[in-house]
Write a protein that holds these residues in place. Structure first.
Motif, PDB file in Angstrom:
ATOM      1  N   ARG A  80     -22.376 -28.194 -11.115  1.00 46.83           N
ATOM      2  CA  ARG A  80     -22.064 -26.779 -11.346  1.00 46.83           C
ATOM      3  C   ARG A  80     -21.819 -26.460 -12.826  1.00 46.83           C
ATOM      4  N   THR A  81     -21.149 -27.358 -13.517  1.00 47.59           N
ATOM      5  CA  THR A  81     -20.644 -27.046 -14.856  1.00 47.59           C
ATOM      6  C   THR A  81     -20.851 -28.231 -15.792  1.00 47.59           C
ATOM      7  N   LEU A 102     -32.087 -30.525 -16.399  1.00 45.47           N
ATOM      8  CA  LEU A 102     -31.077 -30.838 -15.390  1.00 45.47           C
ATOM      9  C   LEU A 102     -30.842 -29.644 -14.471  1.00 45.47           C
ATOM     10  N   SER A 103     -30.864 -28.439 -15.012  1.00 44.92           N
ATOM     11  CA  SER A 103     -30.653 -27.258 -14.163  1.00 44.92           C
ATOM     12  C   SER A 103     -31.787 -27.111 -13.156  1.00 44.92           C
ATOM     13  N   ARG A 104     -32.993 -27.521 -13.518  1.00 46.22           N
ATOM     14  CA  ARG A 104     -34.109 -27.476 -12.566  1.00 46.22           C
ATOM     15  C   ARG A 104     -33.950 -28.550 -11.497  1.00 46.22           C
ATOM     16  N   ALA A 141     -40.677 -26.553 -17.578  1.00 43.86           N
ATOM     17  CA  ALA A 141     -39.514 -27.377 -17.227  1.00 43.86           C
ATOM     18  C   ALA A 141     -38.261 -26.984 -17.988  1.00 43.86           C
ATOM     19  N   TRP A 142     -38.423 -26.207 -19.076  1.00 47.01           N
ATOM     20  CA  TRP A 142     -37.267 -25.846 -19.902  1.00 47.01           C
ATOM     21  C   TRP A 142     -36.915 -24.372 -19.744  1.00 47.01           C
ATOM     22  N   ASN A 143     -37.355 -23.763 -18.678  1.00 48.96           N
ATOM     23  CA  ASN A 143     -36.917 -22.412 -18.297  1.00 48.96           C
ATOM     24  C   ASN A 143     -37.133 -21.376 -19.392  1.00 48.96           C
ATOM     25  N   GLY A 144     -38.196 -21.555 -20.182  1.00 50.48           N
ATOM     26  CA  GLY A 144     -38.507 -20.583 -21.221  1.00 50.48           C
ATOM     27  C   GLY A 144     -37.719 -20.748 -22.501  1.00 50.48           C
ATOM     28  N   LEU A 145     -36.960 -21.850 -22.647  1.00 48.79           N
ATOM     29  CA  LEU A 145     -36.187 -22.077 -23.866  1.00 48.79           C
ATOM     30  C   LEU A 145     -37.131 -22.352 -25.037  1.00 48.79           C
TER      31      LEU A 145
END
Length: 697
Positions: free
Chosen positions: A149-150, A175-177, A409-413
């Motif tokens: 979660r955090t 990791l969030s993915r 994989a990096w969510n658009g970062l």
């Protein structure tokens, strides 16, 4: 918001076990934003209670929301800091029946196996160990991180200012993915000049749309610290002062290099001072023993590089001593915060300058501190080499990945988004990555260059210079620069390590090991340094103001005042309150900008037709061609601010950029050039008046 907002069991132990009647302002102010899931940056000096400010609300959220499995990651830049935190966090977790465990390179395989079998609630780790868990085949990361979660990032400013920060952000996005949800991000930081920007950086792909809070109680000013600036002139004199001053007190002495730590430590021991040493080239056991004994002792000194600047607990200090000057105000604040923890005591620091130039820069730093300035933390631009490393790491993590999905994989970062396509194309063309239809996997060239020890070299983003491990019998003492084993000498080869002299008895060149025996004849210490180096614009300009007559708001000894007066007289031709100076001294023509290394590198590249290319720029001046006249100068600089150029890059500098060999050369060079540039500083200098003068005897 009071302590009652925390989980009842936790609040009970805070009052009855810790004996706290109340929380500190930082800890109180952090409760509500962390409980509601905000991203946050918590700012306070060393020992300001940041760990508790983060963990008390997160442990409470763990109870209230019934988190299970590994739900909190606590990330630190140093393994030693994690080791130091573990007992405290385990106690806090145990109050609620929660487990806290440790995972890094020094944790035994059996301990890691137990963690995999029985997942803790909180895991303490480093970014490199986290990356290793993702790319290794031992950890079922989908299952292991399912409840995450955090993420708490301790000393977040230490990450954000270099490539470890980019690496950390990229790993957190992957990791969030893995866990299928955005992760709450909580950064713990010392005082920085741009906390809101630091928070936005920490949010990663969530910047701009995730809620965030900066929690920063008011900090004490210059008047609340006891600072003294002294001039001693040599290491031996510094050791003499330290051996006679503050007897019976516990002192932490900071030095700006490992070699200086060794020389001063040896000199203190010769004077009968109980002395311990800490720096990155000492073995883990050597450092742990020194830090543990020092934490319990009195009337002693520990001499350290910046390794003890971060939040490692070395007990209750009486005094901090700084040899010469740290590289930034932020670093000084970290060190100053080591003192003044006892009721009735004040923060304090004694500066001892070993030479005239160091005294001048220490005065400049203290003057800058007195203005309330703290450097902004800025991520290094254009981390293309980290993009290449992450693409390879993703292939290892997934085994095979679709070419169309690789950059998602990096969510658009940015810059790990679609802008990374040229780097991916290069990796495919060169054989770092293999393609089979629509799937990609690790390629033969990556196997060849990074595949040793199960690709462990891919988890660290810095290139460390080679060092030899030094042993006395079976006991490892530390690491040695190989140049000490190869340079020409007469007689026995003597080295200085761990504050003691040793005679080299045998060198195992194949395994890079050096075996030594104790010897009291005095040895040498040396380590090579990397990085682009150089002082920044604000600090260098503050030194200029000292030369122009401004004094730092601290006590300055009579001998230091005398040396400063001599420096002002010596440098009077290089500074002017109305602008910069171009000065001829014999055949030498030099532009005294007092603007810092990166600014001067940018100016030298922009004005390359005027610059003497045989000499490298420095922090304070640029050598100009001897035939340049006022008229030539005016013509060449008239439009310079509109055509600023990035600095030229020496090919040898690319060796210090890890994974640069996985980039097209032009992109590797462009990355280093962008990092060496200071366009704003260069523009500011070009906007100032320039005066021409001559040195007369």
């Amino acid at each position: 918001m009071t302590i009652d907002r925390l989980a009842p069991g936790l609040a009970h132990h805070i009052v009855n076990t810790l004996g706290w009647r109340s929380l500190r302002p930082l800890q109180t102010d952090a409760i509500e934003p962390l409980l509601r899931g905000d991203d946050a940056v918590l700012l306070a000096p060393t020992a300001g209670g940041k760990t508790e400010a983060a963990m008390f609300p997160l442990l409470s959220a763990m109870e209230e929301q019934r988190w299970t499995g590994v739900s909190v990651l606590y990330i630190c830049p140093l393994k030693a800091l994690l080791n130091n935190l573990l007992p405290r966090l385990q106690s806090y977790g145990a109050w609620l029946g929660r487990r806290v465990e440790l995972w890094h390179g020094d944790v035994t395989p059996s301990a890691r196996s137990q963690i995999l079998l029985d997942r803790p609630d909180v895991l303490l780790t480093t970014p490199e160990s986290l990356e290793a868990m993702l790319v290794g085949n031992r950890v079922d990361h989908d299952r292991f991180f399912a409840g995450l979660r955090t993420v708490v990032v301790d000393e977040v400013h230490a990450f954000a200012g270099d490539d470890r920060g980019w690496h950390l952000l990229a790993v957190l996005e992957r990791l969030s993915r893995v866990c299928g949800r955005p992760l709450q991000r909580v950064g713990l930081s010392a005082t920085v000049g741009n906390p809101a920007e630091l928070l936005e950086w920490l949010k990663g792909s969530g910047r701009g749309h995730r809620p965030g809070t900066v929690v920063a109680p008011p900090a004490g000013g210059a008047s609340e610290a006891d600072i003294e600036l002294d001039y001693v002139g040599s290491v031996d004199n510094a050791a003499t002062v330290l051996s006679s001053l503050h007897r019976g007190e516990k002192r932490l002495v900071f030095c700006d290099s490992r070699a200086l730590v060794e020389k001063l430590g040896s000199a203190l021991r010769e004077r009968g001072v109980t002395t311990f040493l800490s720096h990155a080239s000492l073995s883990v056991d050597e450092r742990r023993q020194a830090e543990a004994v020092f934490a319990e002792a009195r009337d002693c000194v520990i001499v350290s590089t910046s390794t003890l600047e971060l939040g490692i607990d070395v007990g209750d200090l009486d005094r901090v001593v700084q040899i010469n000057a740290p590289h930034s105000v932020a670093s000084f604040l970290q060190r100053l915060g080591r003192t003044g923890r006892r009721p009735g005591s004040v923060r304090n620091c004694l500066f001892l300058a070993l030479d005239q130039n160091s005294l001048l820069w220490a005065a400049g730093l203290l003057r800058l501190w007195g203005t309330g300035y703290v450097e902004p933390v800025t991520a290094p631009p254009e981390p293309r080499h980290i993009v290449a490393q992450q693409l390879l790491a993703l292939c290892l993590q997934e085994g095979s990945v679709g070419t169309r999905l690789a950059l998602d994989a990096w969510n658009g970062l940015h810059p790990f988004d679609r802008g990374a396509e040229p780097i991916l194309t290069h990796l495919l063309d060169e054989g770092f990555i293999d393609r089979d239809g629509e799937l990609m996997g690790i390629g033969p060239l990556a196997e060849q260059r990074y595949g040793r020890r199960h690709f462990m070299g891919m988890t660290a983003v810095f290139t460390a210079p080679p060092q030899f491990r030094v042993f006395e019998g079976r006991r490892e003492i530390g690491l040695l620069d190989p140049s000490l084993l190869t340079d020409q000498i007469e007689g026995p080869r003597l080295i200085l390590l761990a504050g003691r002299s040793w005679r080299v008895s045998w060198v195992d060149w194949t395994r890079q090991r050096c075996f030594v025996e104790a010897d009291d004849r005095g040895g040498r210490a040396r380590w090579s340094t990397g990085g682009l180096g150089g002082a920044g614009f604000a600090l260098t300009r503050s030194v200029r103001q000292v030369l122009l007559g401004e004094d730092p708001p601290v006590r300055v000894t009579e001998r230091a005042e005398k040396v400063l007066a001599e420096q002002r007289d010596t440098e009077r031709h290089t500074v002017h309150p109305g602008g910069t100076m171009v000065v001829r001294e014999g055949s030498d023509l030099r532009w005294w900008t007092w603007a810092g290394f990166r600014t001067n590198a940018t100016l030298a590249s922009t004005l390359s037709d005027l610059v003497d290319g045989t000499q490298r720029v420095n922090d304070v001046s640029i050598r100009i061609r001897g035939d340049v006249t006022r008229e030539v100068w005016s013509s060449a600089t008239a439009d310079a601010v509109d055509r600023l150029c990035l600095p030229a890059i020496d090919d040898r500098a690319l060796d210090g950029l890890k994974f640069s060999d996985a980039l097209p050369r032009r992109l590797a060079v462009a990355t280093l050039a962008a990092r060496l540039a200071d366009l704003d500083g260069a523009a500011a200098v070009l906007g100032e008046r320039v005066r021409f003068g001559n040195v007369t005897s």
